[in-house]
Write an enzyme that holds these catalytic residues in place. Sequence first.
Site, PDB file in Angstrom:
ATOM      1  CE  LYS A  17       0.882   1.599   3.465  1.00  0.00           C
ATOM      2  NZ  LYS A  17       2.139   2.031   4.120  1.00  0.00           N
ATOM      3  CG  ASP A  27       3.636   5.580   5.352  1.00  0.00           C
ATOM      4  OD1 ASP A  27       3.893   4.551   4.683  1.00  0.00           O
ATOM      5  OD2 ASP A  27       4.024   5.733   6.530  1.00  0.00           O
TER       6      ASP A  27
HETATM    7  N1  LIG Z   1       2.093  -3.261   5.181  1.00  0.00           N
HETATM    8  C1  LIG Z   1       2.907  -2.719   6.064  1.00  0.00           C
HETATM    9  O1  LIG Z   1       2.837  -3.006   7.250  1.00  0.00           O
HETATM   10  C2  LIG Z   1       3.940  -1.753   5.595  1.00  0.00           C
HETATM   11  C3  LIG Z   1       4.869  -1.249   6.511  1.00  0.00           C
HETATM   12  C4  LIG Z   1       5.882  -0.434   6.049  1.00  0.00           C
HETATM   13  C5  LIG Z   1       5.938  -0.104   4.696  1.00  0.00           C
HETATM   14  N2  LIG Z   1       5.005  -0.578   3.841  1.00  0.00           N
HETATM   15  C6  LIG Z   1       5.079  -0.235   2.409  1.00  0.00           C
HETATM   16  O2  LIG Z   1       6.153  -0.990   1.870  1.00  0.00           O
HETATM   17  C7  LIG Z   1       6.881  -0.221   0.920  1.00  0.00           C
HETATM   18  C8  LIG Z   1       8.326  -0.148   1.355  1.00  0.00           C
HETATM   19  O3  LIG Z   1       8.450   0.497   2.594  1.00  0.00           O
HETATM   20  P1  LIG Z   1       9.797   0.373   3.467  1.00  0.00           P
HETATM   21  O4  LIG Z   1       9.664   1.282   4.606  1.00  0.00           O
HETATM   22  O5  LIG Z   1      10.076  -1.054   3.739  1.00  0.00           O
HETATM   23  O6  LIG Z   1      10.840   1.000   2.427  1.00  0.00           O
HETATM   24  P2  LIG Z   1      12.409   0.859   2.290  1.00  0.00           P
HETATM   25  O7  LIG Z   1      13.007   0.119   3.430  1.00  0.00           O
HETATM   26  O8  LIG Z   1      12.932   2.225   1.974  1.00  0.00           O
HETATM   27  O9  LIG Z   1      12.557  -0.082   1.014  1.00  0.00           O
HETATM   28  C9  LIG Z   1      12.242   0.280  -0.296  1.00  0.00           C
HETATM   29  C10 LIG Z   1      13.133  -0.570  -1.200  1.00  0.00           C
HETATM   30  O10 LIG Z   1      12.846  -0.250  -2.541  1.00  0.00           O
HETATM   31  C11 LIG Z   1      14.027  -0.400  -3.313  1.00  0.00           C
HETATM   32  N3  LIG Z   1      14.151   0.779  -4.186  1.00  0.00           N
HETATM   33  C12 LIG Z   1      14.076   0.783  -5.532  1.00  0.00           C
HETATM   34  N4  LIG Z   1      14.192   2.016  -6.018  1.00  0.00           N
HETATM   35  C13 LIG Z   1      14.361   2.836  -4.969  1.00  0.00           C
HETATM   36  C14 LIG Z   1      14.522   4.232  -4.835  1.00  0.00           C
HETATM   37  N5  LIG Z   1      14.551   5.059  -5.912  1.00  0.00           N
HETATM   38  N6  LIG Z   1      14.663   4.750  -3.603  1.00  0.00           N
HETATM   39  C15 LIG Z   1      14.611   3.953  -2.516  1.00  0.00           C
HETATM   40  N7  LIG Z   1      14.448   2.621  -2.573  1.00  0.00           N
HETATM   41  C16 LIG Z   1      14.319   2.063  -3.790  1.00  0.00           C
HETATM   42  C17 LIG Z   1      15.192  -0.584  -2.380  1.00  0.00           C
HETATM   43  O11 LIG Z   1      15.570  -1.952  -2.439  1.00  0.00           O
HETATM   44  P3  LIG Z   1      16.870  -2.492  -3.181  1.00  0.00           P
HETATM   45  O12 LIG Z   1      17.952  -1.489  -2.906  1.00  0.00           O
HETATM   46  O13 LIG Z   1      17.089  -3.791  -2.521  1.00  0.00           O
HETATM   47  O14 LIG Z   1      16.552  -2.613  -4.627  1.00  0.00           O
HETATM   48  C18 LIG Z   1      14.613  -0.301  -1.005  1.00  0.00           C
HETATM   49  O15 LIG Z   1      15.142  -1.150  -0.025  1.00  0.00           O
HETATM   50  C19 LIG Z   1       6.144   1.115   0.822  1.00  0.00           C
HETATM   51  O16 LIG Z   1       5.235   1.062  -0.245  1.00  0.00           O
HETATM   52  C20 LIG Z   1       5.390   1.208   2.134  1.00  0.00           C
HETATM   53  O17 LIG Z   1       4.193   1.980   2.024  1.00  0.00           O
HETATM   54  C21 LIG Z   1       4.017  -1.393   4.264  1.00  0.00           C
END
Ligand SMILES: NC(=O)c1ccc[n+]([C@@H]2O[C@H](COP(=O)([O-])OP(=O)(O)OC[C@H]3O[C@@H](n4cnc5c(N)ncnc54)[C@H](OP(=O)(O)O)[C@@H]3O)[C@@H](O)[C@H]2O)c1
Length: 332
Positions: free
Chosen positions: A97, A175
């Site tokens: 999401k 978010d």
């Molecule tokens: N359902 C839930 O409980 C929940 C909780 C938190 C977040 N989320 C959702 O999950 C998603 C990720 O959140 P997160 O907090 O886990 O994020 P995060 O740690 O920042 O991870 C995002 C990942 O996307 C990849 N990526 C590809 N292009 C990127 C760019 N331009 N900038 C940054 N990262 C990029 C990176 O992986 P690589 O470097 O490995 O390619 C990075 O590790 C979001 O959509 C958020 O809304 C859901």
Amino acid sequence: MKKVTWGVLSTAKIGREKVIPALQKGHWSQVGAIASRSLDAAQKVATDLGIPKAYGSYEELLADPEIEAIYNPLPNDQHVAWTLAAARAGKHVLCEKPFSMNAQEAEQLREVAGQVHIMEAFMVRFHPQWQRARELVRSGALGELRTVQAFFSYFNRQSDNIRNRADVGGGALYDIGCYAIVAGRFLFEAEPLRVITLIDRDPEFQTDRTTSALLDFGGGRRLDFTVSTQSVPFQRVQAIGTKQRLELVIPFNAPLGGTTDLLLDNGSQIGGVSAVRETLPACDMYTLQGDAFSQAVRGEIPLPYGLDDAICNMRIIDALFKSDQSGQWEQV
Ligand SMILES: NC(=O)c1ccc[n+]([C@@H]2O[C@H](COP(=O)([O-])OP(=O)(O)OC[C@H]3O[C@@H](n4cnc5c(N)ncnc54)[C@H](OP(=O)(O)O)[C@@H]3O)[C@@H](O)[C@H]2O)c1
């Protein structure tokens, strides 16, 4: 029945810390591969979490014939492009999401509708406390449900966090506001007709940092919520009926493997004194979500939520941003 083999798009924190371990615990799911823009990063997570294969690009993961389902936790602005690419490669997709940046973008997925399963990852809907809350509403225990109130906040001003980057879809509404909207839709089992919002933006990040909204579900029913990325951490959902008030004490980040409490209050004493506590058994809502998706992939159950559901949520987010611009009620 053979477990569904999942591949994970990126080394996102939510995947590493919650969703991958949860899938690995599932009866119906196993994680076969992880991909990252960096092969080193993918290999490290694969080693740490016991994932058999690691790839240094997302394309390689999508080309792996052993992978049946993709978990997509990329930054919000990349959700649709990679969900579409995965679906075109014949993979089912559980996408984080918010599903997209807007409803129009999400509509692109219509191209693959019916060919693979696609679901937005609102894991809260699989939690027994949400199921029980809806059961109570349906049973009439609250009387007529008139108001759903939601609050969800945390404090984060890290400039490199995706939540504080407008360019990748940051901000409170995307978010966490999306969860508040889902709470209203889930409990009313209806869609809002019109919405109005009040937004405060971070002057540096230009993301919405505190967003309040009123959603009119018709017939006197409304959801009102406030979400914030720069307030003391707190969360609560209340469903207020003509006879009783139901409170979900930890509605969104229910402790994984821990119990949760619902409070049901007939208001006979003021200040919540007359509330009766119901404790629900321990679970991991991410495992429940993953297994439900896997069961749908195996044809054991219908897909619980599909593309239309995800597009409905995005239409509401669109209308809220439009209301921020117009300062008026906007139709959904
Ligand atoms: N359902 C839930 O409980 C929940 C909780 C938190 C977040 N989320 C959702 O999950 C998603 C990720 O959140 P997160 O907090 O886990 O994020 P995060 O740690 O920042 O991870 C995002 C990942 O996307 C990849 N990526 C590809 N292009 C990127 C760019 N331009 N900038 C940054 N990262 C990029 C990176 O992986 P690589 O470097 O490995 O390619 C990075 O590790 C979001 O959509 C958020 O809304 C859901």
